[in-house]
Design an enzyme around this catalytic site. Structure first.
Site, short mmCIF file in Angstrom:
data_model
loop_
_atom_site.label_atom_id
_atom_site.label_comp_id
_atom_site.label_asym_id
_atom_site.label_seq_id
_atom_site.Cartn_x
_atom_site.Cartn_y
_atom_site.Cartn_z
N CYS A 115 -11.26 -4.83 -49.45
CA CYS A 115 -10.07 -4.79 -48.60
C CYS A 115 -9.64 -6.17 -48.10
CB CYS A 115 -10.28 -3.84 -47.43
SG CYS A 115 -10.55 -2.15 -47.97
N HIS A 249 -4.22 -5.80 -42.49
CA HIS A 249 -4.73 -4.82 -43.46
C HIS A 249 -4.54 -3.44 -42.84
CE1 HIS A 249 -7.11 -2.55 -46.17
NE2 HIS A 249 -8.16 -2.43 -45.38
N ASN A 279 -4.87 3.53 -46.83
CA ASN A 279 -5.57 2.26 -47.08
C ASN A 279 -5.53 1.96 -48.58
OD1 ASN A 279 -7.35 0.16 -47.40
ND2 ASN A 279 -8.98 1.04 -46.14
O1 UT7 Z 1 -10.59 -0.91 -45.28
C1 UT7 Z 1 -11.96 -1.10 -45.32
C2 UT7 Z 1 -12.54 -0.94 -44.02
N1 UT7 Z 1 -12.62 0.45 -43.66
C3 UT7 Z 1 -12.29 0.79 -42.43
O2 UT7 Z 1 -11.82 -0.04 -41.68
C4 UT7 Z 1 -12.56 2.21 -41.98
C5 UT7 Z 1 -13.07 2.17 -40.58
N2 UT7 Z 1 -13.42 3.47 -40.06
C6 UT7 Z 1 -12.52 4.43 -39.76
O3 UT7 Z 1 -11.34 4.26 -39.98
C7 UT7 Z 1 -13.01 5.67 -39.04
O4 UT7 Z 1 -14.38 5.50 -38.71
C8 UT7 Z 1 -12.83 6.97 -39.85
C9 UT7 Z 1 -11.36 7.33 -39.90
C10 UT7 Z 1 -13.37 6.80 -41.25
C11 UT7 Z 1 -13.57 8.13 -39.17
O5 UT7 Z 1 -13.18 8.26 -37.83
P1 UT7 Z 1 -14.28 8.41 -36.68
O6 UT7 Z 1 -13.54 8.59 -35.44
O7 UT7 Z 1 -15.20 7.22 -36.80
O8 UT7 Z 1 -15.00 9.78 -37.07
P2 UT7 Z 1 -16.52 10.04 -37.46
O9 UT7 Z 1 -16.82 9.43 -38.82
O10 UT7 Z 1 -17.39 9.63 -36.34
O11 UT7 Z 1 -16.51 11.61 -37.59
C12 UT7 Z 1 -16.18 12.45 -36.50
C13 UT7 Z 1 -16.22 13.89 -36.97
C14 UT7 Z 1 -17.50 14.27 -37.71
O12 UT7 Z 1 -17.83 15.58 -37.32
P3 UT7 Z 1 -18.98 15.84 -36.23
O13 UT7 Z 1 -20.22 15.22 -36.82
O14 UT7 Z 1 -18.52 15.14 -34.99
O15 UT7 Z 1 -19.01 17.32 -36.15
C15 UT7 Z 1 -17.06 14.27 -39.15
O16 UT7 Z 1 -17.82 15.16 -39.94
O17 UT7 Z 1 -15.14 14.15 -37.88
C16 UT7 Z 1 -15.65 14.78 -39.05
N3 UT7 Z 1 -14.82 14.39 -40.18
C17 UT7 Z 1 -13.72 15.06 -40.52
N4 UT7 Z 1 -13.13 16.16 -40.03
C18 UT7 Z 1 -12.00 16.58 -40.62
C19 UT7 Z 1 -14.97 13.32 -40.99
N5 UT7 Z 1 -13.97 13.29 -41.89
C20 UT7 Z 1 -13.18 14.36 -41.62
C21 UT7 Z 1 -12.00 14.86 -42.19
N6 UT7 Z 1 -11.44 15.96 -41.67
N7 UT7 Z 1 -11.39 14.27 -43.25
#
Ligand code: UT7
Length: 328
Positions: A115, A249, A279
């Site tokens: 990225c 980005h 992204n």
């Molecule tokens: O470009 C390269 C660099 N990449 C980035 O900058 C990405 C950086 N990270 C992010 O953008 C975020 O961390 C994400 C969007 C990927 C995830 O958001 P988050 O607020 O960090 O959520 P999380 O990974 O902590 O997950 C929260 C909950 C989990 O459920 P539990 O364990 O709390 O029950 C996940 O299983 O959300 C769940 N979850 C989803 N639910 C519905 C994860 N993906 C999904 C989904 N739909 N697609």
């Protein structure tokens, strides 16, 4: 190093026709439009057609950047494609583009910094032009991330999209305070495991799929991006007040707004395309720039701040006064 300035004189972009909405995704994996919008800001993404390759996206973006300033492939001396989703393991995607646009005398190679690929490639191109390796360069970010997603993994497949953006750089005599003003890059391979692809020629012999511990990447993002932004501002002897546009980005609206807040910028000074493009990795900055130049927000002579972080981890930032000193 030869005395001179590297101008950024035009931009072009290309998005594949097919649009996949959050609702489409909700029919494929256990997710919802509401979750995706709230956590990422993404509403839709573009996806390549069957048989459409990263080089096809790159070529269209490059041709548009050339058209916008009345040049052709034969005017180009250097082509760098930033991509983590090349057509093939080798030869490079850049050599395909070189052939397709008729840039017969250009040097061509790929840069792989995921990225952060665009800010890395921009710095490499600037260094090569300033070292006398030609006058004009195309720096292209092009990705078909849809090809390396596990479409059953909701934690990654909702985040990415396909597309390409290209900028045309031109070396000219030294002009104060124009073109690429400063650029800083970083890498820390200790964090490799939080964002990677589980395949490759010398590991599994397969292409592999994206794996990410999103919340860990998230924690690094704003801290590292704001620190490298401070570095480029200091290197250019500028303050945030002088920045007309942050063109970040586009990974997640929360990271973008975190940076916006840290820098104290109003909404009118930040280009956001993550809603429509998702992204697109190395393509996201030039795609965002093309959108903002295309609709007249970014104008000749304005100061742009670019920043990006990606798998590695790798991250960087650049400050550019866009266009030409005489406005032509
Ligand atoms: O470009 C390269 C660099 N990449 C980035 O900058 C990405 C950086 N990270 C992010 O953008 C975020 O961390 C994400 C969007 C990927 C995830 O958001 P988050 O607020 O960090 O959520 P999380 O990974 O902590 O997950 C929260 C909950 C989990 O459920 P539990 O364990 O709390 O029950 C996940 O299983 O959300 C769940 N979850 C989803 N639910 C519905 C994860 N993906 C999904 C989904 N739909 N697609």
């Amino acid at each position: 190093m030869a005395d001179g300035t590297t101008l950024m004189v035009s931009v072009g972009s290309y998005l594949p026709e097919r649009v996949m909405t959050n609702h489409d995704l909700a029919e494929m994996v256990d997710t919802s439009d509401e979750w995706i919008r709230q956590r990422t800001g993404i509403a839709q993404r573009h996806i390549v057609a069957e048989g459409q390759k990263t080089s096809d996206l790159a070529r269209h973006a490059a041709e548009r950047a050339l058209e916008h300033c009345g040049l052709t492939g034969s005017d180009i001396d250097l082509i760098i494609v930033a991509t983590s989703t090349p057509d093939d393991t080798f030869p490079s995607t850049a050599t395909k583009v070189q052939h397709q646009i008729g840039a017969t005398t250009a040097i061509a190679f790929d840069v792989q910094a995921v990225c952060a690929g665009f800010v890395y490639a921009l710095d490499v191109a600037d260094a090569m032009l300033s070292a006398g390796r030609g006058r004009r360069a195309l720096v292209i970010g092009a990705e078909s991330f849809s090809k390396i997603l596990n479409w059953e993994d909701r934690s990654t497949c909702v985040l990415f999209g396909d597309g390409a953006g290209a900028v045309l750089l031109e070396r000219c005599e030294a002009v104060d305070d124009f073109g690429i003003l400063a650029s800083r890059l970083h890498a820390d391979g200790a964090h490799r495991d939080i964002l990677y692809v589980d395949g490759g020629p010398s590991s599994s012999g397969t292409v592999g799929h994206v794996r990410m511990e999103g919340n860990k990447v998230f924690r690094h993002a704003v801290e590292k991006l704001s620190s490298v932004m401070d570095e480029v501002l200091a290197a250019a002897d500028m303050t945030v007040d002088q920045v007309d546009w942050l063109v970040p980005h586009q990974a997640n609206i929360r990271i973008i707004e975190g940076m916006q807040k840290k820098m104290g910028l109003s909404d009118e000074r930040v280009v956001k395309t993550v809603h429509h493009h998702a992204n697109t990795s190395a393509a996201s900055i030039p795609l965002a720039l093309a959108a903002a130049v295309g609709d007249g927000r970014v104008r000749n002579g304005q100061i742009l701040a670019f920043e990006a972080i990606g798998g590695g981890l790798v991250w960087g930032a650049a400050l550019v006064r866009y266009g030409r000193p005489n406005g032509q």
